[in-house]
Each structure stands twice: as structure tokens, then as C-alpha cells.
Motif scaffolding. Structure first.
Motif, PDB file in Angstrom:
ATOM      1  N   UNK A 106     -25.515   4.036   2.408  1.00 16.27           N
ATOM      2  CA  UNK A 106     -25.910   4.577   2.975  1.00 16.27           C
ATOM      3  C   UNK A 106     -26.418   4.356   4.716  1.00 16.27           C
ATOM      4  N   UNK A 107     -25.781   3.270   5.020  1.00 13.86           N
ATOM      5  CA  UNK A 107     -25.406   2.276   5.984  1.00 13.86           C
ATOM      6  C   UNK A 107     -23.986   1.830   6.188  1.00 13.86           C
ATOM      7  N   UNK A 111     -27.834  -4.898   5.976  1.00 10.74           N
ATOM      8  CA  UNK A 111     -28.726  -5.657   6.870  1.00 10.74           C
ATOM      9  C   UNK A 111     -28.898  -4.326   7.928  1.00 10.74           C
ATOM     10  N   UNK A 112     -28.006  -3.329   7.680  1.00 12.68           N
ATOM     11  CA  UNK A 112     -28.700  -2.191   8.841  1.00 12.68           C
ATOM     12  C   UNK A 112     -29.616  -0.997   8.372  1.00 12.68           C
ATOM     13  N   UNK A 113     -29.640  -0.724   9.356  1.00 15.61           N
ATOM     14  CA  UNK A 113     -31.129   0.957   8.768  1.00 15.61           C
ATOM     15  C   UNK A 113     -29.902   1.643   8.869  1.00 15.61           C
ATOM     16  N   UNK A 114     -29.935   3.002   7.696  1.00 12.91           N
ATOM     17  CA  UNK A 114     -29.040   4.059   6.725  1.00 12.91           C
ATOM     18  C   UNK A 114     -28.819   5.329   8.290  1.00 12.91           C
ATOM     19  N   UNK A 149     -32.874  17.304   4.281  1.00 14.80           N
ATOM     20  CA  UNK A 149     -33.716  17.757   3.410  1.00 14.80           C
ATOM     21  C   UNK A 149     -34.198  16.922   2.561  1.00 14.80           C
ATOM     22  N   UNK A 150     -32.878  16.110   1.839  1.00 12.20           N
ATOM     23  CA  UNK A 150     -32.605  15.691   0.514  1.00 12.20           C
ATOM     24  C   UNK A 150     -31.175  15.218   0.620  1.00 12.20           C
ATOM     25  N   UNK A 151     -31.285  13.431  -0.023  1.00 13.05           N
ATOM     26  CA  UNK A 151     -30.309  12.702  -0.550  1.00 13.05           C
ATOM     27  C   UNK A 151     -30.650  12.345  -1.621  1.00 13.05           C
ATOM     28  N   UNK A 156     -24.899   2.850  -2.755  1.00 11.01           N
ATOM     29  CA  UNK A 156     -23.797   1.199  -4.116  1.00 11.01           C
ATOM     30  C   UNK A 156     -23.747   2.525  -5.034  1.00 11.01           C
ATOM     31  N   UNK A 157     -24.038   3.422  -4.938  1.00 12.22           N
ATOM     32  CA  UNK A 157     -23.554   4.698  -6.612  1.00 12.22           C
ATOM     33  C   UNK A 157     -22.275   4.619  -6.222  1.00 12.22           C
TER      34      UNK A 157
END
Length: 171
Positions: A106-107, A111-114, A149-151, A156-157
Motif C-alpha cells: 500500500x505504501x 515507514x511511509x504512509x499509504x 470505497x474499499x481496499x 504484503x499479501x
């Protein structure tokens, strides 16, 4: 000389530890071709540069809002993820699908925001996530503007080709 499954696994593991881009094995009984990365061919038959070949776009499929009946998803630790607003019958959502097999991030760094969160407004061409495939980080860009609307995938999946990653309410 046919390969059994364990020999094939050993071969693929050994190839993964090298920088060989393509391997073709031929015998009277079979032909095996292994290629790293994605091969993208333009519809008009022209050639792509190596940079264009590495740039991947997600697959986008419209999805009726009625298919979102579950509303929330559970995270691996059992806590519910951010809830989705109840779908309305006149709203059509678009799924951002994975263009490859790999690991979803996601990021840009741990250590960073998504790149995006539920409720964020995005624009076409904006990077929404990264998929790591064969030690290459591939930025996945949105092909639609709208609101996340949805993640659907946890950080890491592993993801499959064509797997829905996010749902967007297009604007």
C-alpha cells in the motif's frame, strides 16, 4: 528427457536467483519457455521501448454496487477493516484489478504512509499501490478518477493476476 515436477521446481528456483530473462528448453517430448516480467504487445503491432514494457496498467472492470453485500472485511488479526458505506442501487463501482502475480504493497516504503486510503479521492493516472514481482517494484496507477470505497487486499499479501485490489466510486 521429460522433467518431473521436482526438477522443474529446482530449475525455476535456480533461474530466480539469476538475471536470465528468458529460457527455452526443447526436446522431442515437450517445449518449455520461461520468461521474467510481463510481455506487453501493442494492438497496432508497433514495438514498445523497454521502459514502456515495464509500465503496467491495472485491469479495470465495472462492478455493480449490489455485489458489495458484505460491507466490511476482516483483517488477519480479526479486527474489522474500515467499513464501506452501504451501496446504493444507482451507484456503479469500478474494481482495480492486479495486472500481475506478486506481492501487494500500500505504501512506497514500510515507514511511509499509504498511497491511498478508503475515502480518498483519486485521479486517473495516480499511483494507488505497488506490486512486487520477481524483485521488481511495479507502480499500479488508477485508470479512473473517483473515491476509494474499499481496499480488498492487506499490505504484503500475495495477489494473483486479475485479483480485485480496490473498489472505486467513479466521478
Amino acid at each position: 528427457m521429460p522433467l518431473d515436477l521436482s526438477e522443474l521446481r529446482e530449475l525455476l528456483t535456480a533461474l530466480n536467483q539469476t538475471d536470465i530473462a528468458e529460457l527455452i528448453l526443447k526436446s522431442e517430448d515437450f517445449e518449455l519457455t520461461v520468461r521474467r516480467g510481463s510481455r506487453i504487445e501493442p494492438a497496432d503491432g508497433s514495438q514498445l521501448s523497454s521502459r514502456e514494457r515495464m509500465s503496467l496498467s491495472p485491469i479495470v472492470t465495472p462492478l455493480p454496487a449490489a455485489d458489495l453485500s458484505r460491507g466490511t472485511a476482516d483483517t488477519p488479526n480479526g479486527a474489522p477493516s474500515q467499513s464501506v458505506p452501504p451501496p446504493t442501487s444507482d451507484r456503479r463501482l469500478v474494481e482495480i484489478l492486479s495486472p500481475m502475480v506478486g506481492t501487494f504493497y500500500r505504501s512506497p516504503a514500510p515507514d511511509e504512509s499509504p498511497f491511498v486510503d478508503v475515502g480518498d479521492r483519486i485521479r486517473s493516472g495516480q499511483t494507488v499501490c505497488i506490486i512486487e514481482a520477481m524483485k521488481l517494484l511495479n507502480e499500479i496507477d488508477a485508470e479512473v478518477s473517483g473515491e476509494i470505497v474499499e481496499i480488498l487486499v492487506q499490505n504484503s499479501e500475495p495477489v494473483e493476476y486479475g485479483q480485485p485490489l480496490m473498489r472505486v466510486n467513479p466521478s
